[in-house]
Design an enzyme around this catalytic site. Structure first.
Site, PDB file in Angstrom:
ATOM      1  N   ALA A   1       0.860  -1.184   0.000  1.00 46.38           N
ATOM      2  CA  ALA A   1       0.000   0.000   0.000  1.00 46.38           C
ATOM      3  C   ALA A   1       0.896   1.234   0.000  1.00 46.38           C
ATOM      4  O   ALA A   1       2.112   1.136   0.182  1.00 46.38           O
ATOM      5  CB  ALA A   1      -0.922   0.010   1.213  1.00 46.38           C
ATOM      6  N   LYS A   2       0.300   2.379  -0.217  1.00 48.57           N
ATOM      7  CA  LYS A   2       1.044   3.637  -0.142  1.00 48.57           C
ATOM      8  C   LYS A   2       0.055   4.770   0.021  1.00 48.57           C
ATOM      9  O   LYS A   2      -1.112   4.675  -0.390  1.00 48.57           O
ATOM     10  CB  LYS A   2       1.880   3.863  -1.408  1.00 48.57           C
ATOM     11  CG  LYS A   2       3.118   4.705  -1.167  1.00 48.57           C
ATOM     12  CD  LYS A   2       4.192   3.916  -0.445  1.00 48.57           C
ATOM     13  CE  LYS A   2       5.462   4.725  -0.242  1.00 48.57           C
ATOM     14  NZ  LYS A   2       6.537   3.918   0.373  1.00 48.57           N
ATOM     15  N   GLY A   3       0.536   5.846   0.614  1.00 54.22           N
ATOM     16  CA  GLY A   3      -0.299   7.036   0.759  1.00 54.22           C
ATOM     17  C   GLY A   3       0.494   8.268   0.389  1.00 54.22           C
ATOM     18  O   GLY A   3       1.727   8.242   0.353  1.00 54.22           O
TER      19      GLY A   3
END
Length: 424
Positions: free
Chosen positions: A113-115
């Protein structure tokens, strides 16, 4: 009320296109089924949110933020949060995909995941940064959780930012949730060794690579681009191992001394002034010139796409260690491979951070914390094992370290996908 627009990006190519191209190339070499490639090249979920923030001057500005989950076949998703003016949704998608491969290569039970938030944290006061972080956390609160998706620091974010995310999430849940985020300060459930973990993992990879070549780190000439968390500690560790750090840089300046830079002095100067500007004992050059220096090891530890088809043929380093994510484009990859440059790919070289994030998550769930020597020893075991598996795959298939590393990772995610089956 002002809505902020992203400036023109530093990215020369679409990073998500690059990530998918890498996947397809690896799938051909490792004979991954085309139907699985269709699944793996898509992100499971992408959320875009607006983040209104009351600024110190009385205005209200609206920032844009993202949280992307790429894959959860092997466990809950895991990935950093980036605060940078050039953040784009496709960049976050690419970083999420790379996190999936990174976790699989290291053998830890996470997906990727990444933000990201489109902002310049250097231009925000501490109060504005905290407001932005708490509102961003509130907007994505249904997407994250210790059994669902666990954020961590990345470019432009710090342990303090992680503390605000932890507190905001916990206040909404009514109790402290240690495992919701990693990279926290030690006082509230952080892990010893986490701050230096990404750089330490890169150090372990460089040690193994030069050992395979019959050399040692002592006496190597090293250029490190980027003097944030990863680059500064990597320069420090390499200097302590006896390497000669001939060049360092941050976003404002680059410095060069063929006889070696005083890394402890640079560390202190950066801490005191916030920049490498004004450091004595080195000549000022550009970041572009740093990339082209004659050295044994070049470690790009800043942003993506700094080595491209335009400059790869002039790179003189014998080893490129990717401390950053995606600093070498696919076209540059081919040029460097033809030149005989050994590339230590990002999913291997900078995976130390997610490994110790995993350790922090485990410690938080157990509420039992380890000694720093234990953390570093376990990190060394995992990174060295992954390096040797990648090296063996490279030799077995007569391919590059990047294709070998990605191939092993994609195989593992593909196997998990097949084992679980498609729902419904």
């Amino acid at each position: 009320m002002t809505s902020l627009e992203a400036p023109v990006s530093h990215l020369r190519e679409n990073p998500f296109d690059i990530a998918r191209e890498q996947l397809r190339r690896v799938a051909d070499v490792f004979d991954i089924d085309a139907n699985l490639v269709n699944v793996l090249q898509a992100c499971k979920k992408a959320v875009a949110v607006s983040i209104p923030v009351g600024m110190d001057d009385g205005t209200t500005q609206v920032f844009e933020g993202y949280r992307v989950t790429h894959n959860i076949a092997r466990g809950p998703s895991k990935g950093g949060i980036r605060y940078h003016p050039d953040v784009t949704l496709d960049e976050v998608k690419a970083l999420a995909m790379w996190m999936t491969w990174k976790c699989a290569l290291m053998g830890i039970p996470f997906g990727g995941a990444k933000g990201g938030v489109v902002c310049d944290p250097k231009k925000l006061s501490r109060i504005e940064l905290e407001k932005l972080t708490r509102r961003y956390t509130t907007e994505i609160i249904n997407e994250i959780g210790p059994e669902k998706d666990i954020p961590a620091p990345d470019v432009g974010t710090t342990p303090a930012v992680m503390a605000w995310i932890f507190d905001t999430y916990s206040m909404n849940k009514g109790h402290s949730v240690l495992g919701v985020v990693t990279g926290k300060p030690l006082q509230i459930g952080g892990s010893l060794g986490r701050e230096e973990a990404t750089a330490r993992g890169a150090l372990f990879c460089i040690r193994e690579a030069v050992r395979k070549q019959g050399r040692s780190v002592e006496g190597l000439g090293v250029a490190v681009q980027g003097f944030g968390n990863v680059g500064s500690f990597l320069a420090k560790f390499l200097a302590e191992d006896g390497a000669k750090v001939i060049a360092i840089s941050d976003s404002r300046t680059a410095l060069y001394n063929p006889n070696g830079i005083d890394v402890p002095a640079a560390f202190a100067h950066k801490h005191e002034t916030g920049s490498l500007e004004g450091l004595r004992g080195a000549d000022k050059i550009t970041n572009e010139e740093l990339i082209l220096l004659d050295c044994d090891v070049l470690a790009p530890c800043a942003l993506e796409q700094v080595i491209t088809a335009e400059n790869a043929d002039r790179v003189k380093a014998r080893i490129v260690c990717e401390g950053a994510n995606g600093p070498v484009t696919p076209a540059a990859d081919e040029i460097l491979e033809e030149k005989g440059v050994l590339i230590l790919p990002d999913v291997l070289a900078n995976a130390g951070g997610v490994v110790v994030s995993y350790f922090e998550w485990v410690q938080g769930l157990q509420e039992y914390f380890w000694k720093e020597s234990e953390v570093n020893a376990k990190l060394n075991d995992i990174v060295v094992r992954a390096f040797n598996e990648t090296w063996a795959a490279q030799e077995r298939r007569s391919t590059s370290m990047r294709v070998a590393a990605y191939g092993l990772a994609v195989e593992r995610v593909a196997e998990a996908t097949i084992t679980r089956g498609l729902y419904p």
